[in-house]
Design a protein around this motif. Sequence first.
Motif, PDB file in Angstrom:
ATOM      1  N   LEU A   1       8.714   9.062   3.397  1.00  0.00           N
ATOM      2  CA  LEU A   1       9.637  10.060   2.870  1.00  0.00           C
ATOM      3  C   LEU A   1       9.981  11.033   4.003  1.00  0.00           C
ATOM      4  CD1 LEU A   1       7.962  10.807  -0.566  1.00  0.00           C
ATOM      5  CD2 LEU A   1      10.178   9.691  -0.210  1.00  0.00           C
ATOM      6  N   GLU A   2      11.185  11.541   3.983  1.00  0.00           N
ATOM      7  CA  GLU A   2      11.671  12.450   5.031  1.00  0.00           C
ATOM      8  C   GLU A   2      10.695  13.600   5.297  1.00  0.00           C
ATOM      9  OE1 GLU A   2      14.411  13.337   7.923  1.00  0.00           O
ATOM     10  OE2 GLU A   2      14.886  11.823   6.411  1.00  0.00           O
ATOM     11  N   ALA A   3      10.144  14.189   4.246  1.00  0.00           N
ATOM     12  CA  ALA A   3       9.253  15.346   4.379  1.00  0.00           C
ATOM     13  C   ALA A   3       7.983  15.030   5.175  1.00  0.00           C
ATOM     14  CB  ALA A   3       8.878  15.884   3.004  1.00  0.00           C
ATOM     15  N   PHE A   4       7.633  13.750   5.286  1.00  0.00           N
ATOM     16  CA  PHE A   4       6.388  13.371   5.963  1.00  0.00           C
ATOM     17  C   PHE A   4       6.628  12.747   7.340  1.00  0.00           C
ATOM     18  CE2 PHE A   4       5.153  13.718   1.552  1.00  0.00           C
ATOM     19  CZ  PHE A   4       3.958  14.413   1.650  1.00  0.00           C
ATOM     20  N   ARG A   5       7.868  12.650   7.750  1.00  0.00           N
ATOM     21  CA  ARG A   5       8.156  12.074   9.071  1.00  0.00           C
ATOM     22  C   ARG A   5       7.815  13.080  10.154  1.00  0.00           C
ATOM     23  NH1 ARG A   5      13.914   9.463   7.421  1.00  0.00           N
ATOM     24  NH2 ARG A   5      13.052   8.032   5.885  1.00  0.00           N
ATOM     25  N   GLY A   6       7.277  12.573  11.251  1.00  0.00           N
ATOM     26  CA  GLY A   6       6.936  13.433  12.382  1.00  0.00           C
ATOM     27  C   GLY A   6       5.620  14.169  12.232  1.00  0.00           C
TER      28      GLY A   6
ATOM     29  N   TRP B   1       0.842  -1.199   0.000  1.00  0.00           N
ATOM     30  CA  TRP B   1       0.000   0.000   0.000  1.00  0.00           C
ATOM     31  C   TRP B   1       0.873   1.243   0.000  1.00  0.00           C
ATOM     32  CZ3 TRP B   1      -5.238  -0.526  -0.196  1.00  0.00           C
ATOM     33  CH2 TRP B   1      -5.753  -1.792   0.100  1.00  0.00           C
ATOM     34  N   LEU B   2       0.452   2.241  -0.754  1.00  0.00           N
ATOM     35  CA  LEU B   2       1.091   3.550  -0.672  1.00  0.00           C
ATOM     36  C   LEU B   2       0.360   4.368   0.380  1.00  0.00           C
ATOM     37  CD1 LEU B   2       1.691   4.507  -4.397  1.00  0.00           C
ATOM     38  CD2 LEU B   2       3.246   3.381  -2.797  1.00  0.00           C
ATOM     39  N   ILE B   3       1.110   5.105   1.151  1.00  0.00           N
ATOM     40  CA  ILE B   3       0.560   6.025   2.144  1.00  0.00           C
ATOM     41  C   ILE B   3       0.559   7.394   1.473  1.00  0.00           C
ATOM     42  CG2 ILE B   3       0.857   7.012   4.443  1.00  0.00           C
ATOM     43  CD1 ILE B   3       2.736   4.417   4.902  1.00  0.00           C
ATOM     44  N   CYS B   4      -0.621   7.984   1.349  1.00  0.00           N
ATOM     45  CA  CYS B   4      -0.762   9.229   0.592  1.00  0.00           C
ATOM     46  C   CYS B   4      -1.330  10.349   1.449  1.00  0.00           C
ATOM     47  CB  CYS B   4      -1.686   9.018  -0.604  1.00  0.00           C
ATOM     48  SG  CYS B   4      -1.139   7.710  -1.719  1.00  0.00           S
ATOM     49  N   HIS B   5      -0.909  11.550   1.112  1.00  0.00           N
ATOM     50  CA  HIS B   5      -1.497  12.779   1.663  1.00  0.00           C
ATOM     51  C   HIS B   5      -1.980  13.553   0.451  1.00  0.00           C
ATOM     52  CE1 HIS B   5      -2.161  16.494   3.719  1.00  0.00           C
ATOM     53  NE2 HIS B   5      -1.255  17.100   2.977  1.00  0.00           N
ATOM     54  N   ASP B   6      -3.289  13.735   0.347  1.00  0.00           N
ATOM     55  CA  ASP B   6      -3.890  14.303  -0.865  1.00  0.00           C
ATOM     56  C   ASP B   6      -3.416  13.476  -2.063  1.00  0.00           C
ATOM     57  OD1 ASP B   6      -5.263  16.232   0.637  1.00  0.00           O
ATOM     58  OD2 ASP B   6      -3.596  17.643   0.497  1.00  0.00           O
ATOM     59  N   ASP B   7      -2.805  14.116  -3.049  1.00  0.00           N
ATOM     60  CA  ASP B   7      -2.328  13.382  -4.221  1.00  0.00           C
ATOM     61  C   ASP B   7      -0.849  13.023  -4.137  1.00  0.00           C
ATOM     62  OD1 ASP B   7      -4.814  13.414  -5.434  1.00  0.00           O
ATOM     63  OD2 ASP B   7      -4.432  15.325  -6.464  1.00  0.00           O
ATOM     64  N   GLU B   8      -0.220  13.341  -3.016  1.00  0.00           N
ATOM     65  CA  GLU B   8       1.211  13.069  -2.852  1.00  0.00           C
ATOM     66  C   GLU B   8       1.433  11.725  -2.167  1.00  0.00           C
ATOM     67  OE1 GLU B   8       4.268  16.290  -1.770  1.00  0.00           O
ATOM     68  OE2 GLU B   8       2.371  16.947  -0.874  1.00  0.00           O
ATOM     69  N   VAL B   9       2.412  10.982  -2.654  1.00  0.00           N
ATOM     70  CA  VAL B   9       2.811   9.740  -1.996  1.00  0.00           C
ATOM     71  C   VAL B   9       3.770  10.112  -0.870  1.00  0.00           C
ATOM     72  CG1 VAL B   9       4.002   7.540  -2.271  1.00  0.00           C
ATOM     73  CG2 VAL B   9       2.476   8.364  -4.064  1.00  0.00           C
TER      74      VAL B   9
END
Length: 144
Positions: free
Chosen positions: A79-84, A50-58
């Motif tokens: 991805l680093e940008a989504f950690r935390g 499964w991909l974990i997505c925020h809006d249209d971004e993976v």
Amino acid sequence: MTFHLRAATDQDLPFARTLTHRAMDRYYVQNRLLWSNDGFDMAWASRENWLICHDDEVAGFISLSRDSHALYIRELHMLEAFRGLGAGSWVLEQMALKAQAQGLLRLTVFKANPAKSLYQRSGFSVVGEEDGFWRMERVCRGSS
């Protein structure tokens, strides 16, 4: 932030392989393990991905397997940008819901990986160890 899961396809394999290799390389080196692209690809083909997505971004991905006793998290990488930002906690809660039929959610984490604290905050307990790994599980029971 809100997140959702999208079933991964074969086209997502290069993203998942690269993300996993980058995230895990230092642990492989510390534990004298060899990375294998072919090994990753074979595992991918036999798992539920499964991909974990925020809006249209993976934002990351999760890879699962199961047996009659447990749902197993085989890979979980962001991805680093989504950690935390809560994605990891959110995904673990979604997996706990998926694991209710089996009753257990299990994973293995490198001992040096700080993600262990996320897993503990999400209700996982250490149930064993092997070489450089902790084996962890969370009891997941549906309301009956």
